[in-house]
Design an enzyme around this catalytic site. Sequence first.
Site, PDB file in Angstrom:
ATOM      1  N   SER A  70       0.855  -1.409  -0.617  1.00  0.00           N
ATOM      2  CA  SER A  70      -0.034   0.268   0.425  1.00  0.00           C
ATOM      3  C   SER A  70       0.963   1.359  -0.329  1.00  0.00           C
ATOM      4  O   SER A  70       0.212   2.390  -0.317  1.00  0.00           O
ATOM      5  CB  SER A  70      -1.379  -0.093   1.535  1.00  0.00           C
ATOM      6  OG  SER A  70      -2.271  -0.368   1.245  1.00  0.00           O
ATOM      7  N   LYS A  73       0.346   3.381  -3.125  1.00  0.00           N
ATOM      8  CA  LYS A  73      -0.231   4.316  -3.933  1.00  0.00           C
ATOM      9  C   LYS A  73       0.300   5.480  -3.362  1.00  0.00           C
ATOM     10  O   LYS A  73      -0.826   6.812  -4.061  1.00  0.00           O
ATOM     11  CB  LYS A  73      -1.468   4.224  -2.173  1.00  0.00           C
ATOM     12  CG  LYS A  73      -1.881   2.602  -3.230  1.00  0.00           C
ATOM     13  CD  LYS A  73      -3.002   1.827  -1.378  1.00  0.00           C
ATOM     14  CE  LYS A  73      -3.456   0.815  -1.636  1.00  0.00           C
ATOM     15  NZ  LYS A  73      -4.640   0.104  -0.504  1.00  0.00           N
ATOM     16  N   TYR A 197      -1.951  -2.016 -11.092  1.00  0.00           N
ATOM     17  CA  TYR A 197      -2.194  -1.780  -9.476  1.00  0.00           C
ATOM     18  C   TYR A 197      -1.001  -2.806  -9.212  1.00  0.00           C
ATOM     19  O   TYR A 197      -0.507  -2.957  -7.748  1.00  0.00           O
ATOM     20  CB  TYR A 197      -3.346  -1.934  -8.880  1.00  0.00           C
ATOM     21  CG  TYR A 197      -3.683  -2.211  -7.558  1.00  0.00           C
ATOM     22  CD1 TYR A 197      -3.652  -0.839  -6.757  1.00  0.00           C
ATOM     23  CD2 TYR A 197      -3.616  -3.346  -6.475  1.00  0.00           C
ATOM     24  CE1 TYR A 197      -3.479  -1.351  -5.410  1.00  0.00           C
ATOM     25  CE2 TYR A 197      -4.200  -3.402  -4.780  1.00  0.00           C
ATOM     26  CZ  TYR A 197      -3.719  -2.034  -4.692  1.00  0.00           C
ATOM     27  OH  TYR A 197      -4.481  -2.100  -3.419  1.00  0.00           O
ATOM     28  N   TYR A 249      -4.632   2.855   7.530  1.00  0.00           N
ATOM     29  CA  TYR A 249      -6.366   2.483   7.482  1.00  0.00           C
ATOM     30  C   TYR A 249      -6.777   2.307   9.027  1.00  0.00           C
ATOM     31  O   TYR A 249      -6.821   4.638   8.881  1.00  0.00           O
ATOM     32  CB  TYR A 249      -5.818   0.947   7.664  1.00  0.00           C
ATOM     33  CG  TYR A 249      -4.611  -0.010   6.691  1.00  0.00           C
ATOM     34  CD1 TYR A 249      -4.787   0.221   5.349  1.00  0.00           C
ATOM     35  CD2 TYR A 249      -3.419  -0.501   7.688  1.00  0.00           C
ATOM     36  CE1 TYR A 249      -3.760  -0.231   4.771  1.00  0.00           C
ATOM     37  CE2 TYR A 249      -2.820  -1.089   6.917  1.00  0.00           C
ATOM     38  CZ  TYR A 249      -2.200  -0.822   5.515  1.00  0.00           C
ATOM     39  OH  TYR A 249      -1.663  -1.637   4.599  1.00  0.00           O
ATOM     40  N   VAL A 267       1.123  -4.014   3.763  1.00  0.00           N
ATOM     41  CA  VAL A 267       0.830  -4.932   4.586  1.00  0.00           C
ATOM     42  C   VAL A 267       1.474  -6.053   4.128  1.00  0.00           C
ATOM     43  O   VAL A 267       1.519  -7.060   5.166  1.00  0.00           O
ATOM     44  CB  VAL A 267      -0.643  -5.736   3.702  1.00  0.00           C
ATOM     45  CG1 VAL A 267       0.243  -6.377   2.339  1.00  0.00           C
ATOM     46  CG2 VAL A 267      -1.339  -6.603   4.712  1.00  0.00           C
TER      47      VAL A 267
HETATM   48  N1  GLN Z   1      -1.245  -5.742  -2.223  1.00  0.00           N
HETATM   49  C1  GLN Z   1      -2.485  -5.395  -1.192  1.00  0.00           C
HETATM   50  C2  GLN Z   1      -3.696  -5.498  -1.451  1.00  0.00           C
HETATM   51  O1  GLN Z   1      -4.458  -4.854  -2.846  1.00  0.00           O
HETATM   52  C3  GLN Z   1      -1.916  -4.246  -0.741  1.00  0.00           C
HETATM   53  C4  GLN Z   1      -3.167  -3.344  -0.054  1.00  0.00           C
HETATM   54  C5  GLN Z   1      -2.090  -3.937   1.849  1.00  0.00           C
HETATM   55  O2  GLN Z   1      -0.907  -3.028   1.614  1.00  0.00           O
HETATM   56  N2  GLN Z   1      -2.611  -3.045   2.886  1.00  0.00           N
HETATM   57  O3  GLN Z   1      -4.436  -6.103  -0.660  1.00  0.00           O
END
Ligand code: GLN
Length: 321
Positions: A70, A73, A197, A249, A267
Amino acid sequence: MISSRETLSPEAQLAEWVEMNKKITSQGKLATYIPALARANPHDLGAAVVGINGLELTSGQWHVPFTLQSISKILSLLVLLMEQSFKYILSKVDMEPTGDPFNSIARLETVKPGRPFNPFINAGAITVCSLIKGKNVDERLNKILDLIYRCTGRWPDLNHEVLLSEWETADRNRSLAYFLKDMGFLGNDLEQTLELYFKQCSIEINSLELAWIGAVLANSGRHPVKNTQIVPGEAARIVKSLMFTCGMYDASGKFAVSAGIPSKSGVSGGILSVYSSNKASLFKEGCGIGIYGPALDEYGNSIAGIQLLKMISKAWEMHAF
Ligand code: GLN
């Protein structure tokens, strides 16, 4: 006990805090919903700090590579902010915290018109990916890789095992993309958007490189040592504001209260933090902080990383308020 800064050097302080917080890694859990992420060592904890003057501090497993997940992003949003007006982006992705888990689909349907709440939840990030211009996925991905390269000095690789794993377990992200397409919030082709993505999530980095990206953001988009403007100051400001309100989050509010440093987690256990202030901190002009600790808490944030950042923030007076 946290040692006072009079008795230990900053490097020794960081080493002490990393060591202290390693103990709580056993209370966290590795992410397993992307199977390749479960291969990390749950007891790893690494940290790096890069000051605006180029000073580097490193400790623990700062050199262990991990995937951005994430945290990527931030980078795709920066790329988009350099291509499109803020007004246009806002018409496609809102900038509001949700209080929901990062991959939630609920509000896309319940809050009209189905525009994702912010660019850091999966729905928002997928929309951002769909809006980046380019002939094909690789041309778009290269813009993200190039941005990282200009901050860190190293062209990053993708972790293909994680990428494949991500692709094979993408039902939720596919659902989000199809819903967004149906509601008219997806710019480009759906498959290409998802490919971009997944690829951005699979970019590999270490804590020190992460901290260099943070230092660029702390320095209003300018590389602290090379002195080149990598992203416009306004884009850095937008991203840092979102990191403060939406970066951790559905624990973003609590983290803003406790550590008070704009941060974005992933994550895989990475956290990118950006401190920019003129207060009487050890890092007076600001710094980037890169953390890696793959054992996660109930919200999906690095359990030891969060505690470590709270210590750093308190001892080095980095809280925003
Ligand atoms: N690749 C993970 C997903 O799309 C990224 C999410 C994350 O790091 N929270 O679920």
